[in-house]
Design an enzyme around this catalytic site. Sequence first.
Site, PDB file in Angstrom:
ATOM      1  N   ASN A 133     -16.583  30.024 -23.669  1.00  0.00           N
ATOM      2  CA  ASN A 133     -15.163  30.357 -23.478  1.00  0.00           C
ATOM      3  C   ASN A 133     -14.903  31.364 -22.361  1.00  0.00           C
ATOM      4  O   ASN A 133     -13.839  31.371 -21.751  1.00  0.00           O
ATOM      5  CB  ASN A 133     -14.530  30.820 -24.795  1.00  0.00           C
ATOM      6  CG  ASN A 133     -15.191  32.043 -25.387  1.00  0.00           C
ATOM      7  OD1 ASN A 133     -16.357  32.314 -25.137  1.00  0.00           O
ATOM      8  ND2 ASN A 133     -14.452  32.776 -26.192  1.00  0.00           N
ATOM      9  N   LYS A 156     -29.802  31.275 -22.462  1.00  0.00           N
ATOM     10  CA  LYS A 156     -29.440  29.902 -22.804  1.00  0.00           C
ATOM     11  C   LYS A 156     -27.920  29.866 -22.926  1.00  0.00           C
ATOM     12  O   LYS A 156     -27.329  30.418 -23.853  1.00  0.00           O
ATOM     13  CB  LYS A 156     -30.080  29.474 -24.126  1.00  0.00           C
ATOM     14  CG  LYS A 156     -29.820  28.013 -24.502  1.00  0.00           C
ATOM     15  CD  LYS A 156     -28.844  27.925 -25.657  1.00  0.00           C
ATOM     16  CE  LYS A 156     -28.607  26.521 -26.146  1.00  0.00           C
ATOM     17  NZ  LYS A 156     -27.692  25.730 -25.311  1.00  0.00           N
ATOM     18  N   GLY A 208     -21.241  33.795 -30.256  1.00  0.00           N
ATOM     19  CA  GLY A 208     -20.991  32.410 -30.630  1.00  0.00           C
ATOM     20  C   GLY A 208     -20.458  32.284 -32.031  1.00  0.00           C
ATOM     21  O   GLY A 208     -19.833  33.199 -32.573  1.00  0.00           O
ATOM     22  N   SER A 209     -20.747  31.167 -32.653  1.00  0.00           N
ATOM     23  CA  SER A 209     -20.222  30.857 -33.980  1.00  0.00           C
ATOM     24  C   SER A 209     -21.026  31.557 -35.065  1.00  0.00           C
ATOM     25  O   SER A 209     -22.141  32.029 -34.837  1.00  0.00           O
ATOM     26  CB  SER A 209     -20.271  29.347 -34.213  1.00  0.00           C
ATOM     27  OG  SER A 209     -21.630  28.909 -34.294  1.00  0.00           O
ATOM     28  N   GLU A 230     -22.167  38.843 -31.665  1.00  0.00           N
ATOM     29  CA  GLU A 230     -20.714  38.890 -31.539  1.00  0.00           C
ATOM     30  C   GLU A 230     -20.226  37.504 -31.910  1.00  0.00           C
ATOM     31  O   GLU A 230     -20.423  36.551 -31.156  1.00  0.00           O
ATOM     32  CB  GLU A 230     -20.302  39.280 -30.116  1.00  0.00           C
ATOM     33  CG  GLU A 230     -18.820  39.667 -30.012  1.00  0.00           C
ATOM     34  CD  GLU A 230     -17.910  38.491 -29.721  1.00  0.00           C
ATOM     35  OE1 GLU A 230     -17.312  37.960 -30.693  1.00  0.00           O
ATOM     36  OE2 GLU A 230     -17.800  38.087 -28.558  1.00  0.00           O
ATOM     37  N   CYS A 264     -12.188  35.077 -28.943  1.00  0.00           N
ATOM     38  CA  CYS A 264     -12.593  35.659 -30.224  1.00  0.00           C
ATOM     39  C   CYS A 264     -11.651  36.782 -30.653  1.00  0.00           C
ATOM     40  O   CYS A 264     -11.346  36.933 -31.832  1.00  0.00           O
ATOM     41  CB  CYS A 264     -14.024  36.192 -30.132  1.00  0.00           C
ATOM     42  SG  CYS A 264     -15.265  34.914 -29.875  1.00  0.00           S
ATOM     43  N   GLU A 361     -10.985  30.921 -38.731  1.00  0.00           N
ATOM     44  CA  GLU A 361     -10.576  31.209 -37.363  1.00  0.00           C
ATOM     45  C   GLU A 361     -10.123  29.899 -36.717  1.00  0.00           C
ATOM     46  O   GLU A 361     -10.840  28.903 -36.752  1.00  0.00           O
ATOM     47  CB  GLU A 361     -11.747  31.789 -36.559  1.00  0.00           C
ATOM     48  CG  GLU A 361     -11.412  32.008 -35.092  1.00  0.00           C
ATOM     49  CD  GLU A 361     -12.607  32.507 -34.284  1.00  0.00           C
ATOM     50  OE1 GLU A 361     -12.380  33.193 -33.273  1.00  0.00           O
ATOM     51  OE2 GLU A 361     -13.757  32.211 -34.669  1.00  0.00           O
TER      52      GLU A 361
END
Length: 457
Positions: A133, A156, A208-209, A230, A264, A361
Amino acid sequence: MSTYQSINPANNQLLKAWDEHDDAYAQQALKTADELYHSSWSKGDIQPRLQVLHRLADLIDQRAEELATIASKEMGKLIGQSRGEVKICSQIARYYAEHAATFLQPQPYASEVGDAWLEYHPIGVIVAVEPWNFPYYQLMRVLAPNLALGNPVLAKHANIVPHCADVFEKLVAEAGAPKGAWTNLFISTDQVADLIADSRVQGVALTGSERAGSAVAEQAGKHLKKSTLELGGNDVFVVLDDADIDEAVRQGAQGRLSNCGQVCTAAKRFILHEKIADTFMAKFSAALQSATPGDPLDEKTTLGPLSSKDARDRLVKQVDDAVKHGARLEFGGRAIEGVGCYYQPTVLTGLTPDNPAYYQEFFGPVAQVYVVADDRAAVALANDSNYGLGGSVWTKDIARGRKMASQIETGMVFINSQSDTSAELPFGGVKRSGYGRELSDLGIKEFANQKLVVVAG
């Protein structure tokens, strides 16, 4: 077929694909990075490393338009927002170039035992797993502090932004960083797990998720590696009865539409004091519905596409499920017909704790709106969340705002401003939003050996 493909989400056209890296390439990259860690580059004078960051900042400024265009084509960010992301990247590089030496100065400790101080040293190779994002900013948050400190990084990136990953690696090399300081790897999650397990890797940073964070944290914990995470956010945007409504509406709509809602720390749960709820809703709804979808490279566009077809389809299902469980759809709620991965700005109300969406979310231009009677109810609702990343409070009474900010269980709170980021401010959250901090003086110390030295006296 490679899974690392650059696809323009505005028209779903394939731009380019990159070959994936095999195990031999990944292992050679790790070997090179580890050798660099054991060299004078990582463990010697900090100034050569800081000079690289200075040059990197200059290069980014010089190539800002090219970099912004790549990001807008690859993941759909509006061109003006891509320029803003590129700008903050150069600021972060320059910030650590100018302040890292001070942050890493020995810190004295008063002690009866003797003369004592804390030194800061690199710990070794870091693996970074980063999302799409903010395809440059997420990388820079890891690169700048670790390059200054002396930790080589294997990165990565998300498989839908390979062009951004590739150009970033080339910029770091062009700035003068030696081979191994920052290595981009087009690898699988299994290969990431293998790297984390290797004894030469000493830390893992992931943005990420929750699912990805849980998997990485499990692997890091299994092999006793330091990690920072995060993850998601469900940030509150609390508007009290004495707020500047017009400014709150302006920034609230901006926060919900920026990056097509794929942020986020974006405002996602709007908590309105009952005295101003109707006024805010009328103006907020008008602002959202006035958004103009279109080509992200067109300056007139105010709503870009979601990053991919998968992202759009997930949002469609999520909103549909929320409505099936009792949420009220005030407007929106559909994918925009035609070419591209566009979704209508949407407002949901009437969400209750028994609706799964209450705790989810929404990564897209979807706002949840709640109405409360007082400050206590606003705080209780804000804290009734699995997440704790950012948030904002809107009031003309700063003392009132400060009191509420102190009570909200989250890593960051802004008063009279939507959540934001800056190189000098620590970034991170609590609960399922993760742990650890990036940026500021805290970010450079996350993967540092904070070594105590004592001279007995």
